[in-house]
Motif scaffolding. Sequence first.
Motif, PDB file in Angstrom:
ATOM      1  N   VAL A 241       1.265   4.667   1.394  1.00 47.96           N
ATOM      2  CA  VAL A 241       0.663   5.328   2.567  1.00 47.96           C
ATOM      3  C   VAL A 241       1.328   6.687   2.789  1.00 47.96           C
ATOM      4  O   VAL A 241       2.550   6.823   2.648  1.00 47.96           O
ATOM      5  CB  VAL A 241       0.833   4.440   3.820  1.00 47.96           C
ATOM      6  CG1 VAL A 241       0.235   5.107   5.039  1.00 47.96           C
ATOM      7  CG2 VAL A 241       0.191   3.083   3.600  1.00 47.96           C
ATOM      8  N   LYS A 242       0.520   7.681   3.147  1.00 45.75           N
ATOM      9  CA  LYS A 242       1.039   9.032   3.382  1.00 45.75           C
ATOM     10  C   LYS A 242       1.588   9.151   4.806  1.00 45.75           C
ATOM     11  O   LYS A 242       0.899   8.792   5.767  1.00 45.75           O
ATOM     12  CB  LYS A 242      -0.088  10.043   3.151  1.00 45.75           C
ATOM     13  CG  LYS A 242       0.349  11.493   3.329  1.00 45.75           C
ATOM     14  CD  LYS A 242      -0.726  12.465   2.922  1.00 45.75           C
ATOM     15  CE  LYS A 242      -1.823  12.526   3.987  1.00 45.75           C
ATOM     16  NZ  LYS A 242      -2.729  13.668   3.783  1.00 45.75           N
ATOM     17  N   ASN A 243       2.832   9.635   4.917  1.00 46.50           N
ATOM     18  CA  ASN A 243       3.422   9.942   6.227  1.00 46.50           C
ATOM     19  C   ASN A 243       3.414  11.463   6.364  1.00 46.50           C
ATOM     20  O   ASN A 243       4.253  12.161   5.790  1.00 46.50           O
ATOM     21  CB  ASN A 243       4.849   9.386   6.306  1.00 46.50           C
ATOM     22  CG  ASN A 243       5.452   9.569   7.687  1.00 46.50           C
ATOM     23  OD1 ASN A 243       5.168  10.543   8.389  1.00 46.50           O
ATOM     24  ND2 ASN A 243       6.288   8.623   8.077  1.00 46.50           N
ATOM     25  N   THR A 244       2.443  11.998   7.123  1.00 44.38           N
ATOM     26  CA  THR A 244       2.246  13.445   7.220  1.00 44.38           C
ATOM     27  C   THR A 244       3.426  14.128   7.907  1.00 44.38           C
ATOM     28  O   THR A 244       3.839  15.222   7.510  1.00 44.38           O
ATOM     29  CB  THR A 244       0.946  13.749   8.000  1.00 44.38           C
ATOM     30  OG1 THR A 244      -0.091  12.907   7.492  1.00 44.38           O
ATOM     31  CG2 THR A 244       0.519  15.199   7.819  1.00 44.38           C
TER      32      THR A 244
ATOM     33  N   LYS B 192       0.861  -1.182   0.000  1.00 45.05           N
ATOM     34  CA  LYS B 192       0.000   0.000   0.000  1.00 45.05           C
ATOM     35  C   LYS B 192       0.900   1.236   0.000  1.00 45.05           C
ATOM     36  O   LYS B 192       1.909   1.264   0.705  1.00 45.05           O
ATOM     37  CB  LYS B 192      -0.847   0.048   1.278  1.00 45.05           C
ATOM     38  CG  LYS B 192      -1.730  -1.153   1.507  1.00 45.05           C
ATOM     39  CD  LYS B 192      -2.389  -1.032   2.874  1.00 45.05           C
ATOM     40  CE  LYS B 192      -3.054  -2.336   3.274  1.00 45.05           C
ATOM     41  NZ  LYS B 192      -3.612  -2.302   4.631  1.00 45.05           N
TER      42      LYS B 192
ATOM     43  N   GLN C 240      -4.500   8.897  -4.480  1.00 44.45           N
ATOM     44  CA  GLN C 240      -5.330   8.085  -3.576  1.00 44.45           C
ATOM     45  C   GLN C 240      -4.648   7.967  -2.206  1.00 44.45           C
ATOM     46  O   GLN C 240      -5.298   8.105  -1.163  1.00 44.45           O
ATOM     47  CB  GLN C 240      -5.559   6.687  -4.167  1.00 44.45           C
ATOM     48  CG  GLN C 240      -6.454   5.804  -3.296  1.00 44.45           C
ATOM     49  CD  GLN C 240      -6.576   4.373  -3.827  1.00 44.45           C
ATOM     50  OE1 GLN C 240      -6.086   4.051  -4.889  1.00 44.45           O
ATOM     51  NE2 GLN C 240      -7.237   3.522  -3.060  1.00 44.45           N
ATOM     52  N   ALA C 241      -3.316   7.750  -2.222  1.00 43.47           N
ATOM     53  CA  ALA C 241      -2.564   7.639  -0.967  1.00 43.47           C
ATOM     54  C   ALA C 241      -2.577   8.966  -0.217  1.00 43.47           C
ATOM     55  O   ALA C 241      -2.687   9.000   1.027  1.00 43.47           O
ATOM     56  CB  ALA C 241      -1.128   7.207  -1.267  1.00 43.47           C
ATOM     57  N   TYR C 242      -2.476  10.070  -0.955  1.00 44.00           N
ATOM     58  CA  TYR C 242      -2.470  11.407  -0.340  1.00 44.00           C
ATOM     59  C   TYR C 242      -3.782  11.651   0.406  1.00 44.00           C
ATOM     60  O   TYR C 242      -3.820  12.299   1.447  1.00 44.00           O
ATOM     61  CB  TYR C 242      -2.253  12.463  -1.430  1.00 44.00           C
ATOM     62  CG  TYR C 242      -2.062  13.859  -0.890  1.00 44.00           C
ATOM     63  CD1 TYR C 242      -0.827  14.250  -0.369  1.00 44.00           C
ATOM     64  CD2 TYR C 242      -3.108  14.785  -0.904  1.00 44.00           C
ATOM     65  CE1 TYR C 242      -0.652  15.527   0.139  1.00 44.00           C
ATOM     66  CE2 TYR C 242      -2.935  16.071  -0.408  1.00 44.00           C
ATOM     67  CZ  TYR C 242      -1.699  16.437   0.123  1.00 44.00           C
ATOM     68  OH  TYR C 242      -1.530  17.708   0.642  1.00 44.00           O
ATOM     69  N   TYR C 243      -4.876  11.084  -0.149  1.00 44.28           N
ATOM     70  CA  TYR C 243      -6.184  11.203   0.501  1.00 44.28           C
ATOM     71  C   TYR C 243      -6.496   9.956   1.336  1.00 44.28           C
ATOM     72  O   TYR C 243      -7.619   9.460   1.348  1.00 44.28           O
ATOM     73  CB  TYR C 243      -7.268  11.464  -0.545  1.00 44.28           C
ATOM     74  CG  TYR C 243      -7.230  12.879  -1.082  1.00 44.28           C
ATOM     75  CD1 TYR C 243      -7.747  13.945  -0.339  1.00 44.28           C
ATOM     76  CD2 TYR C 243      -6.643  13.157  -2.325  1.00 44.28           C
ATOM     77  CE1 TYR C 243      -7.695  15.248  -0.838  1.00 44.28           C
ATOM     78  CE2 TYR C 243      -6.584  14.443  -2.819  1.00 44.28           C
ATOM     79  CZ  TYR C 243      -7.104  15.493  -2.067  1.00 44.28           C
ATOM     80  OH  TYR C 243      -7.034  16.782  -2.541  1.00 44.28           O
ATOM     81  N   ASN C 244      -5.441   9.435   1.992  1.00 44.16           N
ATOM     82  CA  ASN C 244      -5.549   8.342   2.972  1.00 44.16           C
ATOM     83  C   ASN C 244      -6.164   7.056   2.414  1.00 44.16           C
ATOM     84  O   ASN C 244      -6.930   6.366   3.096  1.00 44.16           O
ATOM     85  CB  ASN C 244      -6.331   8.805   4.207  1.00 44.16           C
ATOM     86  CG  ASN C 244      -5.668  10.004   4.869  1.00 44.16           C
ATOM     87  OD1 ASN C 244      -4.449   9.996   5.067  1.00 44.16           O
ATOM     88  ND2 ASN C 244      -6.436  11.038   5.154  1.00 44.16           N
ATOM     89  N   GLY C 245      -5.879   6.765   1.133  1.00 45.24           N
ATOM     90  CA  GLY C 245      -6.288   5.484   0.562  1.00 45.24           C
ATOM     91  C   GLY C 245      -7.728   5.420   0.110  1.00 45.24           C
ATOM     92  O   GLY C 245      -8.248   4.335  -0.187  1.00 45.24           O
ATOM     93  N   ASN C 246      -8.409   6.568   0.027  1.00 51.30           N
ATOM     94  CA  ASN C 246      -9.817   6.579  -0.407  1.00 51.30           C
ATOM     95  C   ASN C 246      -9.886   6.276  -1.913  1.00 51.30           C
ATOM     96  O   ASN C 246      -9.347   7.029  -2.718  1.00 51.30           O
ATOM     97  CB  ASN C 246     -10.420   7.961  -0.116  1.00 51.30           C
ATOM     98  CG  ASN C 246     -11.933   7.971  -0.328  1.00 51.30           C
ATOM     99  OD1 ASN C 246     -12.463   7.179  -1.122  1.00 51.30           O
ATOM    100  ND2 ASN C 246     -12.625   8.850   0.368  1.00 51.30           N
TER     101      ASN C 246
END
Length: 806
Positions: A120-123, A118, A515-521
Amino acid sequence: MFKLFTKGFWDVIARIILRNKIAILIAIALVTILFSTQWKNMRFTYTEANLLPDDHEVNVVYNDFLKIFGEEGNLVVLGIKDSTLFTVEKLNAWNQLSEAFKTSKGVEAVVSIKDLKKLVKNTEKERFELEPFIKDSIHSINQLDSLQQDLFEKYPFYDNFLFNKETKTIRTAIYLKKDIVNTPARKDFVFDELLPKVEAFEKATNLDVRISGMPYVRTLNAQNIVDEIGKFIALALGVTSLIFFLFFRSFRATFISLLVVCIGVMWTFGIIGFLNYEITVLTALIPPLIIVIGIPNCIFLINKYQHEVKLHGNKVKSLQRVITKVGNATLMTNVTTASGFATFILTESTLLKEFGMVASLSILSIFILCLLIIPIVYTFLPYPKDRHLEHLNKRWIGGFVDWMERMVKERRITIYITSIVLLIASMIGIYQIKISGSLIEDMSKEAEFFQDIRFFEEEFNGIMPVEILVDTKRKKGVMKLATLKRMNELEEVILETPELSRPISIVSLVKYSKQAYYNGNPKYYQLPTSQENNFILSYAKNSSSNLNLLTNFVDSTGQYARITTFMKDIGTDKMERIEDNLQTKINKVFPEDKYNVTITGKALVFQKGTKYLVKNLAISLSLAILLISLFMAYMFRSFRMIIVSLVPNLLPLVITAGLMGYLGVPIKPSTILVFSIAFGISVDDTIHFLAKYRQELQANHWKIRKSVYGALRETGVSMFYTSIVLFFGFLVFTFSSFGGTVALGALVSATLLFAMLSNLLLLPSLLLSLERNIANKEVLKKPSINIIPEEDDIEESDNDIKNNHS
């Protein structure tokens, strides 16, 4: 002068052969040993047949793509469609199977369900990170359900790559090292690692694993070619020797003929090794082809020997006459047959050049072997027994000859009407012929790997790669949002094309990043806006994980991108339509001054190659006709005779082409060969007939009718024998598992059967109908080559031979 030279030449040849028997046999043995030392240079092809010249535009574009992204045909896929796979035990076993290939020497990378990650975004660190769907292995049903939900519902990036969410088919992708794809190491991987591991997995889990991908398909297909060479040689030997024995009822004559053609096959393999050629699907046909073509040579020589022995009982005189009387005719017929094959040397295709070179050299070799071995061996053998000569009196052959004579005498109008009706019907059929550019059409339909190809076509829309290369003409041009949007528009056309699979490119990765930037939505699996692009790119630049994924889709400079899709096995017409649709979209979306976009890939190169070969067919056949017309002109010094001799040989070709149209047999690399091969062989009968006809004219004081019927009676039996051997000999190829080889065998057999009837019925009818125009003494009195010496010539040389022996 030519006449005397020819007569003297063949007298000298006869003298040399019969007086230097032991020396010639030793020489043949030494040459055979020499050729056998070249067998080690033979190698089986590990690449696809490239039908185009190296400098052809399509090849240049494809090679440019390979320079940027490397070999594209290095993917092997394993697939399973079975609901029972989704249990903890079986899915873990599937993942372990995939892991086992990662340690293989020839494998560059393996991507399985376990390897999927996946994004995934690390903020905090403002970057994307990769997290595995499966951390180690699956331990519970809940984990399994969660995995299925993630794969089939949340992450469209992987859909149609490793799974089909509609049918729940799962697959594993194995990428071979690019430097082994076209080498013997590929075969070692398939047979020593891939198949044993898959079979062990199937046995342990009771699951059916499907395997495909171009390296795997090519390996098994090449193995089929190797397996069939031995089968064809055995079948060709068996069928031709059986027919030979049924005609001659002599084990001795049959054994001598088999010995000659077996040495011919050994020489053929030696020629392939000496020229350092690969064994391809075409060159693999030459050894059995030599058997089929060599046996008629033996029939002509042995039949003539037995005929002469029965006539006057003198063995030495008979053997001398075999060489002087039949040697010239068989030389001419073998030269014309070799010419039919040699025309392929003049094409620009390496595959056809090699086939033409080996076939024509092998045909001339088998002629030399027949002419040397048969008379020499018979000098050591006793006088033929009465039972060996019985076939010369067979009543049913006499009945066949009587029927032909009756047809030519009484039913000439029927022969012409039948020929015209067949010609018209065939012309209609020709317009129905289609061209096939399929890579897999000729492969064995019964083979397991072919069934697997169909499976992957159904589940993932094909395995044959089509590549679109996008050159932005500037560094880092690919990541510009304008470029990505243009590429996305092109991908939408690919998605709308049912024959193409879902495309894979940098566009999919950028969508996945959003999609990853928007938490996988999953609803954000789309290209970013210009504002979003800045944020997402800043995350991407901080991520090492994205760079690893990028290398498959974009080159190191950021100037070139690739869009990869896979195509079903479809016809040339559909393929051209798809290419036109894509090209139309490319022209509309990508401005020429900013982008250079090209369509390439193995499937497209093969399809273009087939089209190129069809164009070459007309050239090749025209050259064969021209070459053989020149032979006729040189032999008979008559333009009218050229026309009369060509008509009975061109009609069977037109009939065969018509049959192809009616039966739905497409023009493809294998069937393209039919016409030049059949024309080169069928014209042999014409040469034999016309040579005898000219001799009969002189003997009968230019009485046309008597000469035609005399020639028909004399040559009809031999023409019938050889045509039957050739018919059943080529029919052997119909036992092949390759569709193209089956079509080649059936079509050449049919053409040669039509050619025999045409030469025995239409040719004499034309000579009788056009007698006033053709048969004047100046036309036929002094040919350049005296194919069949006159009886007084032979008597003189008989005396010479007797004197030499005494």
